[in-house]
Design a protein around this motif. Structure first.
Motif, PDB file in Angstrom:
ATOM      1  N   ALA A   1       0.843  -1.205   0.000  1.00 48.59           N
ATOM      2  CA  ALA A   1       0.000   0.000   0.000  1.00 48.59           C
ATOM      3  C   ALA A   1       0.871   1.245   0.000  1.00 48.59           C
ATOM      4  CB  ALA A   1      -0.922  -0.007   1.208  1.00 48.59           C
ATOM      5  N   LYS A   2       1.888   1.233   0.847  1.00 51.35           N
ATOM      6  CA  LYS A   2       2.754   2.399   0.914  1.00 51.35           C
ATOM      7  C   LYS A   2       3.555   2.563  -0.377  1.00 51.35           C
ATOM      8  CE  LYS A   2       3.188   2.552   5.946  1.00 51.35           C
ATOM      9  NZ  LYS A   2       4.097   2.500   7.125  1.00 51.35           N
ATOM     10  N   SER A   3       3.921   1.449  -0.981  1.00 50.53           N
ATOM     11  CA  SER A   3       4.645   1.522  -2.248  1.00 50.53           C
ATOM     12  C   SER A   3       3.786   2.165  -3.334  1.00 50.53           C
ATOM     13  CB  SER A   3       5.079   0.118  -2.686  1.00 50.53           C
ATOM     14  OG  SER A   3       5.971  -0.452  -1.759  1.00 50.53           O
ATOM     15  N   TYR A   4       2.503   1.754  -3.345  1.00 48.82           N
ATOM     16  CA  TYR A   4       1.597   2.337  -4.334  1.00 48.82           C
ATOM     17  C   TYR A   4       1.365   3.824  -4.054  1.00 48.82           C
ATOM     18  CZ  TYR A   4       0.470  -2.367  -6.013  1.00 48.82           C
ATOM     19  OH  TYR A   4       0.550  -3.614  -6.555  1.00 48.82           O
ATOM     20  N   ILE A   5       1.317   4.188  -2.777  1.00 49.39           N
ATOM     21  CA  ILE A   5       1.135   5.598  -2.416  1.00 49.39           C
ATOM     22  C   ILE A   5       2.327   6.411  -2.909  1.00 49.39           C
ATOM     23  CG2 ILE A   5       1.003   7.221  -0.503  1.00 49.39           C
ATOM     24  CD1 ILE A   5      -0.586   5.118   1.042  1.00 49.39           C
ATOM     25  N   ILE A   6       3.568   5.888  -2.707  1.00 50.29           N
ATOM     26  CA  ILE A   6       4.766   6.593  -3.170  1.00 50.29           C
ATOM     27  C   ILE A   6       4.732   6.738  -4.692  1.00 50.29           C
ATOM     28  CG2 ILE A   6       7.288   6.403  -3.368  1.00 50.29           C
ATOM     29  CD1 ILE A   6       7.246   4.979  -0.635  1.00 50.29           C
ATOM     30  N   GLU A   7       4.302   5.668  -5.374  1.00 51.95           N
ATOM     31  CA  GLU A   7       4.194   5.714  -6.829  1.00 51.95           C
ATOM     32  C   GLU A   7       3.186   6.764  -7.270  1.00 51.95           C
ATOM     33  OE1 GLU A   7       2.873   2.761 -10.539  1.00 51.95           O
ATOM     34  OE2 GLU A   7       3.069   1.975  -8.507  1.00 51.95           O
TER      35      GLU A   7
ATOM     36  N   PHE B   1      -2.250  13.003 -13.282  1.00 46.16           N
ATOM     37  CA  PHE B   1      -3.249  12.695 -12.239  1.00 46.16           C
ATOM     38  C   PHE B   1      -3.986  11.387 -12.503  1.00 46.16           C
ATOM     39  CE2 PHE B   1      -3.008  17.434 -12.439  1.00 46.16           C
ATOM     40  CZ  PHE B   1      -2.326  17.612 -11.261  1.00 46.16           C
ATOM     41  N   ASP B   2      -4.097  10.997 -13.758  1.00 46.01           N
ATOM     42  CA  ASP B   2      -4.759   9.729 -14.046  1.00 46.01           C
ATOM     43  C   ASP B   2      -3.898   8.550 -13.601  1.00 46.01           C
ATOM     44  OD1 ASP B   2      -2.877  10.358 -15.923  1.00 46.01           O
ATOM     45  OD2 ASP B   2      -3.961   9.482 -17.616  1.00 46.01           O
ATOM     46  N   ASN B   3      -2.593   8.649 -13.815  1.00 45.45           N
ATOM     47  CA  ASN B   3      -1.686   7.595 -13.330  1.00 45.45           C
ATOM     48  C   ASN B   3      -1.641   7.574 -11.807  1.00 45.45           C
ATOM     49  OD1 ASN B   3      -0.982   6.826 -15.945  1.00 45.45           O
ATOM     50  ND2 ASN B   3       0.725   8.261 -16.059  1.00 45.45           N
ATOM     51  N   ALA B   4      -1.653   8.776 -11.215  1.00 42.96           N
ATOM     52  CA  ALA B   4      -1.654   8.852  -9.754  1.00 42.96           C
ATOM     53  C   ALA B   4      -2.921   8.211  -9.203  1.00 42.96           C
ATOM     54  CB  ALA B   4      -1.554  10.306  -9.310  1.00 42.96           C
ATOM     55  N   GLU B   5      -4.057   8.479  -9.850  1.00 45.66           N
ATOM     56  CA  GLU B   5      -5.336   7.878  -9.421  1.00 45.66           C
ATOM     57  C   GLU B   5      -5.231   6.360  -9.416  1.00 45.66           C
ATOM     58  OE1 GLU B   5      -9.780   7.134 -11.339  1.00 45.66           O
ATOM     59  OE2 GLU B   5      -8.486   8.682 -12.193  1.00 45.66           O
ATOM     60  N   PHE B   6      -4.643   5.790 -10.474  1.00 50.85           N
ATOM     61  CA  PHE B   6      -4.539   4.335 -10.579  1.00 50.85           C
ATOM     62  C   PHE B   6      -3.690   3.760  -9.444  1.00 50.85           C
ATOM     63  CE2 PHE B   6      -2.539   0.507 -12.501  1.00 50.85           C
ATOM     64  CZ  PHE B   6      -3.699  -0.236 -12.682  1.00 50.85           C
ATOM     65  N   ALA B   7      -2.583   4.453  -9.141  1.00 51.78           N
ATOM     66  CA  ALA B   7      -1.689   3.973  -8.073  1.00 51.78           C
ATOM     67  C   ALA B   7      -2.370   4.077  -6.712  1.00 51.78           C
ATOM     68  CB  ALA B   7      -0.394   4.778  -8.080  1.00 51.78           C
ATOM     69  N   TYR B   8      -3.093   5.174  -6.458  1.00 54.98           N
ATOM     70  CA  TYR B   8      -3.776   5.347  -5.164  1.00 54.98           C
ATOM     71  C   TYR B   8      -4.906   4.333  -4.998  1.00 54.98           C
ATOM     72  CZ  TYR B   8      -1.368   9.866  -4.760  1.00 54.98           C
ATOM     73  OH  TYR B   8      -0.424  10.852  -4.670  1.00 54.98           O
ATOM     74  N   LYS B   9      -5.574   3.990  -6.089  1.00 55.23           N
ATOM     75  CA  LYS B   9      -6.640   2.990  -6.003  1.00 55.23           C
ATOM     76  C   LYS B   9      -6.065   1.631  -5.617  1.00 55.23           C
ATOM     77  CE  LYS B   9     -10.201   4.940  -9.022  1.00 55.23           C
ATOM     78  NZ  LYS B   9     -10.951   4.812 -10.294  1.00 55.23           N
ATOM     79  N   LYS B  10      -4.906   1.296  -6.149  1.00 57.90           N
ATOM     80  CA  LYS B  10      -4.261   0.033  -5.790  1.00 57.90           C
ATOM     81  C   LYS B  10      -3.863   0.044  -4.318  1.00 57.90           C
ATOM     82  CE  LYS B  10      -1.165   0.051  -9.128  1.00 57.90           C
ATOM     83  NZ  LYS B  10      -0.029  -0.428  -9.961  1.00 57.90           N
ATOM     84  N   ALA B  11      -3.425   1.216  -3.840  1.00 57.32           N
ATOM     85  CA  ALA B  11      -3.057   1.316  -2.422  1.00 57.32           C
ATOM     86  C   ALA B  11      -4.284   1.146  -1.534  1.00 57.32           C
ATOM     87  CB  ALA B  11      -2.394   2.664  -2.158  1.00 57.32           C
ATOM     88  N   ALA B  12      -5.434   1.736  -1.952  1.00 55.79           N
ATOM     89  CA  ALA B  12      -6.666   1.624  -1.156  1.00 55.79           C
ATOM     90  C   ALA B  12      -7.188   0.201  -1.151  1.00 55.79           C
ATOM     91  CB  ALA B  12      -7.731   2.572  -1.722  1.00 55.79           C
ATOM     92  N   LEU B  13      -6.976  -0.525  -2.254  1.00 57.40           N
ATOM     93  CA  LEU B  13      -7.381  -1.927  -2.287  1.00 57.40           C
ATOM     94  C   LEU B  13      -6.516  -2.764  -1.343  1.00 57.40           C
ATOM     95  CD1 LEU B  13      -8.044  -2.487  -6.098  1.00 57.40           C
ATOM     96  CD2 LEU B  13      -9.751  -2.444  -4.268  1.00 57.40           C
ATOM     97  N   GLU B  14      -5.243  -2.443  -1.287  1.00 56.38           N
ATOM     98  CA  GLU B  14      -4.346  -3.176  -0.394  1.00 56.38           C
ATOM     99  C   GLU B  14      -4.639  -2.857   1.066  1.00 56.38           C
ATOM    100  OE1 GLU B  14      -2.106  -5.465  -0.968  1.00 56.38           O
ATOM    101  OE2 GLU B  14      -2.353  -5.459  -3.147  1.00 56.38           O
ATOM    102  N   ASP B  15      -4.992  -1.606   1.329  1.00 55.11           N
ATOM    103  CA  ASP B  15      -5.257  -1.192   2.714  1.00 55.11           C
ATOM    104  C   ASP B  15      -6.420  -0.184   2.738  1.00 55.11           C
ATOM    105  OD1 ASP B  15      -5.267  -0.582   5.378  1.00 55.11           O
ATOM    106  OD2 ASP B  15      -3.287   0.390   5.393  1.00 55.11           O
ATOM    107  N   PRO B  16      -7.683  -0.678   2.816  1.00 54.48           N
ATOM    108  CA  PRO B  16      -8.849   0.214   2.793  1.00 54.48           C
ATOM    109  C   PRO B  16      -8.870   1.216   3.945  1.00 54.48           C
ATOM    110  CG  PRO B  16      -9.500  -2.070   2.440  1.00 54.48           C
ATOM    111  CD  PRO B  16      -8.055  -2.091   2.875  1.00 54.48           C
ATOM    112  N   THR B  17      -8.106   0.917   5.031  1.00 50.10           N
ATOM    113  CA  THR B  17      -8.089   1.833   6.170  1.00 50.10           C
ATOM    114  C   THR B  17      -6.984   2.881   6.058  1.00 50.10           C
ATOM    115  OG1 THR B  17      -6.612   0.380   7.440  1.00 50.10           O
ATOM    116  CG2 THR B  17      -9.008   0.034   7.675  1.00 50.10           C
TER     117      THR B  17
END
Length: 284
Positions: free
Chosen positions: A26-32, A42-58
């Protein structure tokens, strides 16, 4: 119109990654996502943040940064969902302040000024000294007042139009009622005229059905009575008066003739008597 968008420091997150304090995906995706966000992708950032939220919804940062990426793409309704999620799971006043502040920004873009005011209030509750939030809150209140005034004017205008339309409808109904009343009066008048005509015709028929005054013989027959077999003699009619006048004239002529004849007879008798006397005298 510019709004102050609160962002979590990306540098701090990257430093954490550098020092190896977090090994989670999750943190790796957030850094990405942060790297793409800084480059304006921003579209690439959105994709990376969504992957982070899937890994850690909290993850507060995953939801919050995802809201920012969607906001930058002007997808304000979607960003509101993730800002709300971030505000719900935040544990510190600072995190809550950031989430409510950006919620207010998203509602301002949607021209939902009431919700904008409400969320700016919550942001100030968690950080009363933030100048950016106070500025946006004052702006949201001003926009809300203008909107309410406009709605009031529109409502008054609509009410006035409705009242005018109601007055027109009332006037139209009054005219229609007046016309209906006039039609009823005309219909009643025609019915009365028709009844009067029928009554006159009935009177004429009744009059024609009665026996005529005066018969050929000068005597009237009275009206019959179906209930009584007795036949009453009527009054003498006009023919009787005429016959009387004719009879009176005839009697006068006859009387005059009789008088004349009597006078003539007396004259003849007198002449005969005188002749007889004369003859007798000669005999003597």
């Amino acid at each position: 119109m510019m709004y102050f968008l609160k962002q979590i420091g990306f540098l701090g997150i990257m430093l954490l990654s550098v020092f190896g304090f977090s090994q989670s995906k999750a943190k790796s995706y957030i850094i990405e996502g942060n790297e793409y966000y800084q480059k304006g992708k921003f579209d690439n950032a959105e994709f990376a943040y969504k992957k982070a939220a899937l890994e850690d919804p909290t993850s507060i940062k995953a939801n919050y940064n995802l809201g920012n990426a969607l906001f930058q793409q002007k997808r304000y309704k979607e960003s509101i969902t993730h800002y709300k999620r971030s505000a719900e799971i935040s544990q510190t006043n600072n995190d809550k302040h950031l989430a409510y502040h950006n919620l207010g920004n998203a509602f301002m873009q949607e021209k939902d000024y009431q919700n904008a005011v409400d969320n700016y209030k919550l942001a100030l509750k968690n950080d009363p000294k933030d100048d950016a939030t106070r500025y946006n809150y004052a702006l949201a209140k001003k926009m809300l007042e203008k909107e309410q005034e406009k709605q009031k004017d529109t409502k008054n205008k609509d009410n006035k139009q409705d009242q005018n339309q109601q007055n027109k409808n009332d006037q139209k109904n009054q005219q229609q009622n007046k016309q209906n009343q006039q039609n009823q009066n005309n219909q009643q008048q025609k019915q009365n005229q028709s009844q009067n005509q029928q009554s006159d015709q009935q009177k004429q028929q009744n009059k024609g059905g009665n026996p005529k005054a005066g018969g050929e013989n000068g005597d009237n027959k009275g009206q019959g009575n179906n209930q009584s077999p007795e036949i009453k003699q009527g009054n003498k009619g006009d023919n009787d008066n005429k016959n009387k006048a004719q009879n009176s004239t005839s009697d006068g002529l006859l009387k005059a003739l009789h008088n004349q004849e009597a006078k003539t007879q007396r004259k003849i008798i007198q002449q005969k008597a005188e002749k007889q006397r004369t003859t007798t005298s000669k005999d003597w």
